[in-house]
Scaffold this motif. Structure first.
Motif, short mmCIF file in Angstrom:
data_model
loop_
_atom_site.label_atom_id
_atom_site.label_comp_id
_atom_site.label_asym_id
_atom_site.label_seq_id
_atom_site.Cartn_x
_atom_site.Cartn_y
_atom_site.Cartn_z
N GLY A 66 -9.17 4.04 -5.95
CA GLY A 66 -9.58 4.31 -4.58
C GLY A 66 -8.41 4.94 -3.84
N VAL A 67 -8.25 4.54 -2.58
CA VAL A 67 -7.05 4.94 -1.87
C VAL A 67 -5.82 4.39 -2.60
N VAL A 68 -5.98 3.18 -3.12
CA VAL A 68 -4.99 2.56 -3.99
C VAL A 68 -5.44 2.74 -5.44
N ARG A 69 -4.51 3.07 -6.33
CA ARG A 69 -4.86 3.27 -7.73
C ARG A 69 -4.10 2.26 -8.59
N GLY A 92 0.77 -1.23 0.00
CA GLY A 92 0.00 0.00 0.00
C GLY A 92 0.80 1.28 0.00
N GLN A 93 2.00 1.29 0.58
CA GLN A 93 2.79 2.51 0.59
C GLN A 93 4.18 2.25 0.02
N ARG A 94 5.05 1.59 0.76
CA ARG A 94 6.38 1.28 0.22
C ARG A 94 6.29 0.33 -0.96
N TYR A 95 5.30 -0.57 -0.92
CA TYR A 95 5.08 -1.50 -2.04
C TYR A 95 3.69 -1.26 -2.63
N HIS A 96 3.64 -1.03 -3.91
CA HIS A 96 2.34 -1.01 -4.59
C HIS A 96 1.79 -2.44 -4.58
N GLU A 128 -8.21 -2.57 0.36
CA GLU A 128 -8.19 -2.39 -1.09
C GLU A 128 -7.03 -3.15 -1.71
N SER A 129 -5.88 -3.10 -1.05
CA SER A 129 -4.70 -3.80 -1.57
C SER A 129 -4.94 -5.30 -1.64
N VAL A 130 -5.56 -5.86 -0.61
CA VAL A 130 -5.85 -7.30 -0.59
C VAL A 130 -6.76 -7.66 -1.76
N ASP A 131 -7.79 -6.86 -1.99
CA ASP A 131 -8.70 -7.13 -3.11
C ASP A 131 -7.95 -7.11 -4.45
N VAL A 132 -7.07 -6.11 -4.62
CA VAL A 132 -6.30 -6.02 -5.86
C VAL A 132 -5.40 -7.24 -6.02
N ARG A 173 -6.75 1.13 3.18
CA ARG A 173 -5.73 0.90 2.16
C ARG A 173 -5.35 -0.57 2.08
N LEU A 174 -5.21 -1.22 3.23
CA LEU A 174 -4.88 -2.64 3.23
C LEU A 174 -5.99 -3.45 2.60
#
Length: 324
Positions: free
Chosen positions: A148-151, A76-80, A130-134, A127-128
């Motif tokens: 979203g918060v993650v793009r 989410g931050q250091r790692y997309h 959304e990242s998990v879903d991605v 953010r986490l």
């Protein structure tokens, strides 16, 4: 009690990657069932002094052992999350059935380097999630757009395993454990207080959480209690820092400044210290009985080979008998 898998925690914060690779191999030879590590950019304190790149290391560790090895990471931050998905897919494709990821919302000590603002916990959880879903969608072979918060723009992961690996959650509170139950394939927490840990494990399962529930336990099996306290004070002093700042501090120097290595009571709450393997095994069995199918032991001292010898000869046999 059902069978408890007993694993070894490989601490990147304390050892060079090459030394840690040898240690995880020694842990398998000593009789541990599995291993785990955490992805850190920095150590917790200056006395630890290391922090190798966990994604490179775990591939070497899996290639030179035969037991399962998992890793805690924070997308989410250091790692997309697209990069995390590609890394997870590659590891699982190469080592099917032996790798798992535990995903958390991260700590500022590892994530602040992007210069992006460090968000509060509520935003980190969004953010986490959304990242998990991605990541799940990419592991399933989808082309993913997400705004979203993650793009994410039209991403896909080309080299994928036949079956995606488990995506576990990390949690240290019952509230976070219950929140994670909706999306996680298992849970990992940390500590050695049976009553507190039972609340975390029960919150996850009561909320419908599935998959293994694991606990990491910081231990020091020493020749004397004073020696054990000294080891903990040197190598795990950050365990005495106030809990509310653990996710907010940015540098090892900050943790050193906020901790009190002379606080014996708090050191004992952070690290399970004992001189007798049978006694430690009984205490660990109480932890396992609080609702855990997996337990990862982290000896906080630098003399890991001595610990692994005692684990092979004393601790692991006693612990397996105690949890049988």
């Amino acid at each position: 009690m059902t069978h408890v898998r007993i694993g070894f925690h490989a601490s990147h914060e304390q050892f060079t990657p090459s030394r840690l690779l040898t240690l995880v191999q020694e842990a398998e030879s000593a009789g541990f069932d599995a291993a785990m590590s955490s992805d850190h950019l920095a150590p917790w304190g200056l006395a630890q002094g290391q922090s190798g790149f966990s994604w490179s290391w775990i591939a070497a560790a899996l290639a030179t052992t035969s037991f399962p090895i998992g890793m805690v990471a924070a997308p989410g931050q250091r790692y997309h999350p697209v990069i995390v998905a590609q890394a997870i897919a590659t590891l699982e494709e190469m080592f099917p059935g032996r790798y798992w990821a535990a995903l958390g919302s991260g700590e500022a000590i590892n994530e602040h380097v992007t210069s992006d603002p460090w968000p509060p916990k509520s935003e980190r959880e969004v953010r986490l999630r959304e990242s998990v879903d991605v990541i799940r969608r990419l592991l399933a072979g989808e082309r993913v757009d997400h705004d979203g918060v993650v793009r994410v723009h039209d991403a896909r992961v080309w080299s994928r395993p036949a079956v995606p690996p488990p995506l576990r959650a990390t949690a240290v509170t019952p509230e976070t454990a219950a929140w994670a139950a909706e999306w996680a394939d298992g849970l990992i927490t940390v500590g050695h207080d049976p009553a507190g840990l039972q609340k975390v494990a029960r919150a996850y399962t009561d909320a419908g959480g599935s998959g293994p529930v694991a606990v990491q336990v910081h231990v020091c099996l020493a020749s004397s209690i004073d020696e054990g306290l000294g080891v903990a004070a040197e190598q795990w002093r950050h365990g005495t820092a106030p809990g509310e700042v653990m996710w907010e501090l940015e540098q090892p120097e900050d943790f050193d400044r906020m901790s009190d290595p002379g606080d014996e009571e708090t050191l004992r709450s952070a690290v399970l210290i004992d001189t007798d393997a049978a006694s430690m095994a009984e205490r660990l069995a109480e932890v396992a009985a609080s609702g855990f199918q997996e337990m990862f032991l982290h000896h906080v001292g630098l003399d890991q080979s001595a610990f692994l010898e005692r684990a092979r000869d004393e601790l692991l046999p006693a612990l397996r008998e105690a949890v049988a």
